[in-house]
Design an enzyme around this catalytic site. Sequence first.
Site, PDB file in Angstrom:
ATOM      1  N   LYS A 188       0.858  -1.120   0.055  1.00 19.52           N
ATOM      2  CA  LYS A 188       0.024  -0.150   0.071  1.00 19.52           C
ATOM      3  C   LYS A 188       0.854   1.287   0.123  1.00 19.52           C
ATOM      4  O   LYS A 188       0.347   2.067  -0.525  1.00 19.52           O
ATOM      5  CB  LYS A 188      -0.882   0.005   1.209  1.00 19.52           C
ATOM      6  N   LYS A 193      -5.120 -10.073  -6.268  1.00 22.44           N
ATOM      7  CA  LYS A 193      -6.473 -10.435  -5.682  1.00 22.44           C
ATOM      8  C   LYS A 193      -7.460  -9.535  -5.991  1.00 22.44           C
ATOM      9  O   LYS A 193      -6.965  -8.201  -6.392  1.00 22.44           O
ATOM     10  CB  LYS A 193      -5.820 -10.151  -4.272  1.00 22.44           C
ATOM     11  N   LYS A 242     -11.111  -4.115  -3.248  1.00 23.06           N
ATOM     12  CA  LYS A 242     -11.941  -3.083  -3.102  1.00 23.06           C
ATOM     13  C   LYS A 242     -11.895  -1.752  -3.705  1.00 23.06           C
ATOM     14  O   LYS A 242     -12.356  -1.222  -4.445  1.00 23.06           O
ATOM     15  CB  LYS A 242     -12.419  -2.618  -1.615  1.00 23.06           C
TER      16      LYS A 242
HETATM   17  P1  TYM Z   1     -10.697  -6.130   4.430  1.00 18.87           P
HETATM   18  O1  TYM Z   1     -11.667  -5.089   4.728  1.00 18.87           O
HETATM   19  O2  TYM Z   1      -9.728  -5.899   3.362  1.00 18.87           O
HETATM   20  O3  TYM Z   1     -11.226  -7.352   3.918  1.00 18.87           O
HETATM   21  C1  TYM Z   1     -12.263  -8.086   4.694  1.00 18.87           C
HETATM   22  C2  TYM Z   1     -12.137  -9.604   4.608  1.00 18.87           C
HETATM   23  O4  TYM Z   1     -12.281  -9.988   3.387  1.00 18.87           O
HETATM   24  C3  TYM Z   1     -11.098 -10.950   3.030  1.00 18.87           C
HETATM   25  N1  TYM Z   1     -10.861 -10.727   1.567  1.00 18.87           N
HETATM   26  C4  TYM Z   1     -10.559 -11.763   0.842  1.00 18.87           C
HETATM   27  N2  TYM Z   1     -11.009 -12.965   1.113  1.00 18.87           N
HETATM   28  C5  TYM Z   1     -10.915 -13.684  -0.294  1.00 18.87           C
HETATM   29  N3  TYM Z   1     -10.534 -13.057  -1.795  1.00 18.87           N
HETATM   30  C6  TYM Z   1     -10.295 -11.542  -1.574  1.00 18.87           C
HETATM   31  N4  TYM Z   1      -9.823 -11.044  -2.855  1.00 18.87           N
HETATM   32  C7  TYM Z   1     -10.332 -10.903  -0.600  1.00 18.87           C
HETATM   33  N5  TYM Z   1     -10.286  -9.705  -0.205  1.00 18.87           N
HETATM   34  C8  TYM Z   1     -10.566  -9.402   1.324  1.00 18.87           C
HETATM   35  C9  TYM Z   1     -10.172 -10.470   3.972  1.00 18.87           C
HETATM   36  O5  TYM Z   1      -9.210 -11.404   4.378  1.00 18.87           O
HETATM   37  C10 TYM Z   1     -10.710 -10.141   5.328  1.00 18.87           C
HETATM   38  O6  TYM Z   1     -11.108 -11.088   5.942  1.00 18.87           O
HETATM   39  N6  TYM Z   1      -7.274  -5.735   8.174  1.00 18.87           N
HETATM   40  C11 TYM Z   1      -8.590  -6.226   7.749  1.00 18.87           C
HETATM   41  C12 TYM Z   1      -9.851  -5.620   8.708  1.00 18.87           C
HETATM   42  C13 TYM Z   1      -9.597  -5.858  10.117  1.00 18.87           C
HETATM   43  C14 TYM Z   1      -9.731  -6.809  10.996  1.00 18.87           C
HETATM   44  C15 TYM Z   1      -9.756  -6.685  12.150  1.00 18.87           C
HETATM   45  C16 TYM Z   1     -10.029  -8.487  10.343  1.00 18.87           C
HETATM   46  C17 TYM Z   1      -9.220  -4.843  11.162  1.00 18.87           C
HETATM   47  N7  TYM Z   1      -9.492  -5.256  12.482  1.00 18.87           N
HETATM   48  C18 TYM Z   1      -9.643  -7.689  13.107  1.00 18.87           C
HETATM   49  C19 TYM Z   1     -10.099  -9.365  11.531  1.00 18.87           C
HETATM   50  C20 TYM Z   1      -9.973  -8.991  12.795  1.00 18.87           C
HETATM   51  C21 TYM Z   1      -8.957  -5.995   6.191  1.00 18.87           C
HETATM   52  O7  TYM Z   1      -8.453  -4.966   5.775  1.00 18.87           O
HETATM   53  O8  TYM Z   1      -9.782  -6.511   5.724  1.00 18.87           O
END
Ligand code: TYM
Length: 337
Positions: free
Chosen positions: A121, A202, A205
């Site tokens: 990032k 991947k 969003k």
């Molecule tokens: P975020 O918002 O990027 O993604 C949310 C969840 O979706 C999963 N994910 C995917 N799974 C499969 N294929 C993909 N292309 C894909 N893109 C995203 C992510 O693995 C995630 O489970 N850092 C985290 C948010 C967070 C969090 C936490 C998660 C903050 N605090 C505590 C768990 C526990 C994040 O950016 O997710």
Amino acid sequence: MKKDQASKKPRVFSGVQPSHDLHIGNYIGALRNWALKQHLSDNIFCVVDLHALTLPEDIKPEVLRENSRKVAALYYACGLDIETNIVFIQSHLHEHAEAAWILNCTTPLGWLQRMTQFKAKSEQAASIGMGLLDYPVLQAADILLYDTDEVPVGEDQRQHIELTRDIAIRFNNLFGETFVLPKAVIPEEGAKVMGLDEPEAKMSKSVARNRPGHAINLLDNEKTIKKAIMSAVTDSEKETRFEHASAGVINLLTMYRALTHESRDAIEARFEGKGYGFLKKELLGAVLETLKPIQSKFNEIMADRDGLERLLAKNADAAREIAAKTLSKMKEATGLG
Ligand code: TYM
């Protein structure tokens, strides 16, 4: 440390950033799995809006506020039971930021500089804030505040959950047993859904925002979804075996399998020699069948805004009760307060 003995079920905690629209990768990699196993655990799901501030130029204040509500509504629309799950918005509790500060003071800088998401990032952004580097410490605070046993996430979060364990172990060693050590729970199928237009990367969003055809968003209409699937990158062959197909075709097969729960053998037999047009049409059917009830439940929840606000406020109180106890242990252990 042992969890509260009264609760036999494991504590599950996870979250999604309310930055931009949620896509089918978020659903297959995370949200769907939360709902599938919800009865086996004691669950807390957070909309991590403080994390969404880490790339602030990306998102306007009124959009962030609205997105946080939309993501909470989507959690329920994707199958979480309103009565038995705590769904809340991270910034409604001050405990997360406060716990993150304390953990900042025990986390070596080098651990954060090594994080692959930070490296990726920070390379893309014109300028970055401290929050981006500190992002995994706030994530650790989210998880550790709730005595979490399991964190169901996609593959891209594995490193952050491992870091959370390291942060917890270090704190426990320095100040005495305070935290439960959590583990990541990553699905066998669909842990990394790839971009439809670029199956080597991947599904993301932020990329989807600028590139129509990259993702299937959970709230997209049928026409948009059809266009994205039908123009997904494949190849000039007809290979539909999981082990031998190209990255784009494997991605389509994987999404199909994750949505239909059919076995690999059954899927390979169904698509053998039929051409990619047929695979795409069948995938489209499976996606629409999955998203239709989600979208109608989402619209129902969003139509009662006052009800949603009341629910989020009530859940924030329930979350605070747990988080405040852990934070006070952290303060006690470190000599604060
Ligand atoms: P975020 O918002 O990027 O993604 C949310 C969840 O979706 C999963 N994910 C995917 N799974 C499969 N294929 C993909 N292309 C894909 N893109 C995203 C992510 O693995 C995630 O489970 N850092 C985290 C948010 C967070 C969090 C936490 C998660 C903050 N605090 C505590 C768990 C526990 C994040 O950016 O997710």
